[in-house]
Design an enzyme around this catalytic site. Structure first.
Site, PDB file in Angstrom:
ATOM      1  N   TRP A  67       0.824  -1.199   0.000  1.00 40.67           N
ATOM      2  CA  TRP A  67       0.000   0.000   0.000  1.00 40.67           C
ATOM      3  C   TRP A  67       0.866   1.260   0.000  1.00 40.67           C
ATOM      4  CZ3 TRP A  67      -4.842  -0.684  -1.485  1.00 40.67           C
ATOM      5  CH2 TRP A  67      -5.430  -1.945  -1.297  1.00 40.67           C
ATOM      6  N   SER A  68       0.590   2.217   0.889  1.00 41.80           N
ATOM      7  CA  SER A  68       1.239   3.533   0.795  1.00 41.80           C
ATOM      8  C   SER A  68       2.701   3.544   1.215  1.00 41.80           C
ATOM      9  CB  SER A  68       0.459   4.559   1.618  1.00 41.80           C
ATOM     10  OG  SER A  68      -0.739   4.888   0.964  1.00 41.80           O
ATOM     11  N   THR A  69       3.208   2.454   1.728  1.00 46.90           N
ATOM     12  CA  THR A  69       4.649   2.371   1.926  1.00 46.90           C
ATOM     13  C   THR A  69       5.356   2.532   0.586  1.00 46.90           C
ATOM     14  OG1 THR A  69       4.324   0.981   3.872  1.00 46.90           O
ATOM     15  CG2 THR A  69       6.494   0.907   2.877  1.00 46.90           C
ATOM     16  N   LYS A  71       4.823   4.914  -1.434  1.00 44.86           N
ATOM     17  CA  LYS A  71       5.037   6.332  -1.732  1.00 44.86           C
ATOM     18  C   LYS A  71       6.483   6.758  -1.512  1.00 44.86           C
ATOM     19  CE  LYS A  71       0.302   8.057  -0.971  1.00 44.86           C
ATOM     20  NZ  LYS A  71      -0.466   6.851  -0.658  1.00 44.86           N
TER      21      LYS A  71
END
Length: 383
Positions: A67-69, A71
């Protein structure tokens, strides 16, 4: 209690204990954690199950959507270009992406994209998952839309749009989508087992994401209270484990949310920043460029996540700063990024420390999952 595999230096035995407690007391299904000090692994553990039916053990090379890791690695692509003089973080986005100047966005700067201050936390019109998988359509809609707030004045978490915004700037400069740029310039040369999206040939290695019914109810209640901006950022389109387990999600380029890797890979990527731009004797960023990554852009109550978090935060040029709340340990200038449901990448240059934590049982929160917090506290307790 599943068997825990891997190695852990005796000094960091408390990290192993916390990892075991995550299974015994915090509902862990399958997971891995890696801690690097000065680039060397002092913790590299994995265990549990890669599927909800508990038929596939979590292996050393098991991959999972973080997921947003994701980014953090996506932001790293932009910083590599800036370090090479190909991207000016203080230039208007429209210098590189002319269509972006529509709807009052001509003054939005590249640094506003990196720090969630562009005012484009989500699209105003309904956007389906199938449309999210269409890079050209999604970026065209972002270029045409008007900001939700005055860009540059506040942060508001760009949950899904972040990767398309930063990624399209990368594409306009290099001709490559960020996943391919990351592979050519960083993960390929360094042998880091991380991709944006998932190559079909790796499908047998990927863990199934799982949301327990109790956590699903908690998440549903949280989202039901979302204001329009929160809905636009987090629920347009709605995503989750069911979507992320499909071949369509894995085949797409979603640089804010569909990175796939091991804990070692996450630790290695954030370890580049912990090592002030270098890893394994190879320099990816200059020291000054690596330091710029954690340049704070102003403390505020985030317009999307603020009330849910309950405190002010500060986003740097890609990652979140640990700050007084200690999300990434007691050093307020340590930094990192969480992924929905629990995963985390952490960098602390002062300690030359990096951490990667990945898992497949998604917790109900957006950040600071109790499993992650337990691991981070154990690491710093051992220093």
């Amino acid at each position: 209690m599943p068997r825990i595999h891997g190695r852990c230096d005796e000094r960091f035995s408390a990290v192993r204990a916390a990892f075991e407690e995550n299974f015994r007391e915090r509902g862990e299904l399958g997971a891995a954690v890696t801690v690097l000090i000065a680039g060397e692994p002092v913790v590299d553990l994995w265990g549990g199950w890669a599927d909800s039916a508990r038929t596939r053990p979590w292996e050393r090379e098991t991959l999972v959507n973080v997921w947003s890791t994701t980014k953090g690695p996506t932001a790293l692509c932009a910083h590599v270009l800036a370090d090479r003089g190909l991207l000016d973080l203080d230039a208007p986005v429209a210098v590189y992406w002319p269509e972006f100047a529509a709807a009052g966005k001509e003054a939005v700067l590249v640094r506003h994209l990196l720090s969630h201050r562009a005012g484009l936390a989500g699209l105003r019109e309904p956007h389906t998952l199938a449309e999210l998988y269409d890079w050209d359509l999604t970026t065209a809609r972002l270029a045409a839309t008007e900001p939700w707030w005055e860009p540059g004045t506040r942060s508001g978490y760009h949950a899904l749009t972040y990767g398309f915004l930063v990624g399209e700037v990368v594409r306009r400069i290099t001709g490559l989508l960020p996943g391919e740029f990351l592979r050519r310039e960083v993960t390929g040369p360094l042998g880091i087992d991380f991709t944006i999206g998932l190559p079909e040939k790796e499908a047998d290695r990927v863990a199934e994401l799982v949301v327990p019914r109790t956590d699903a109810r908690t998440r549903a209640g949280f989202f039901a209270r979302m204001p329009p901006l929160g809905v636009a950022s987090l629920l347009n389109p709605p995503t989750g484990a069911a979507a992320a387990n499909t071949p369509q999600w894995r085949a797409a380029e979603i640089p804010a949310a569909n990175g796939h890797g091991t804990a070692r890979a996450v630790a290695a990527l954030y370890g580049i920043l912990a090592g002030r731009g270098a890893r394994d004797g190879r320099r990816i960023l200059s020291g000054a460029a690596a330091e710029r990554v954690r340049e704070g852009q102003g403390v505020c109550r985030d317009l999307v996540l603020g009330e849910g978090l309950g405190h002010d935060t500060e986003i740097a040029l890609g990652p979140w700063l640990s700050g007084p709340e200690g999300s990434y340990g007691p050093n307020p200038r340590a930094f990192g990024h969480d992924g929905a449901g629990g995963s985390c990448g952490l960098a602390d240059p002062e300690a030359d420390l990096a951490l990667g934590y990945v898992m497949n049982r998604m917790g109900p929160g957006i950040s600071d999952d109790p499993r992650k917090k337990a691991l981070v506290e154990a690491v710093y307790g051992a220093l």
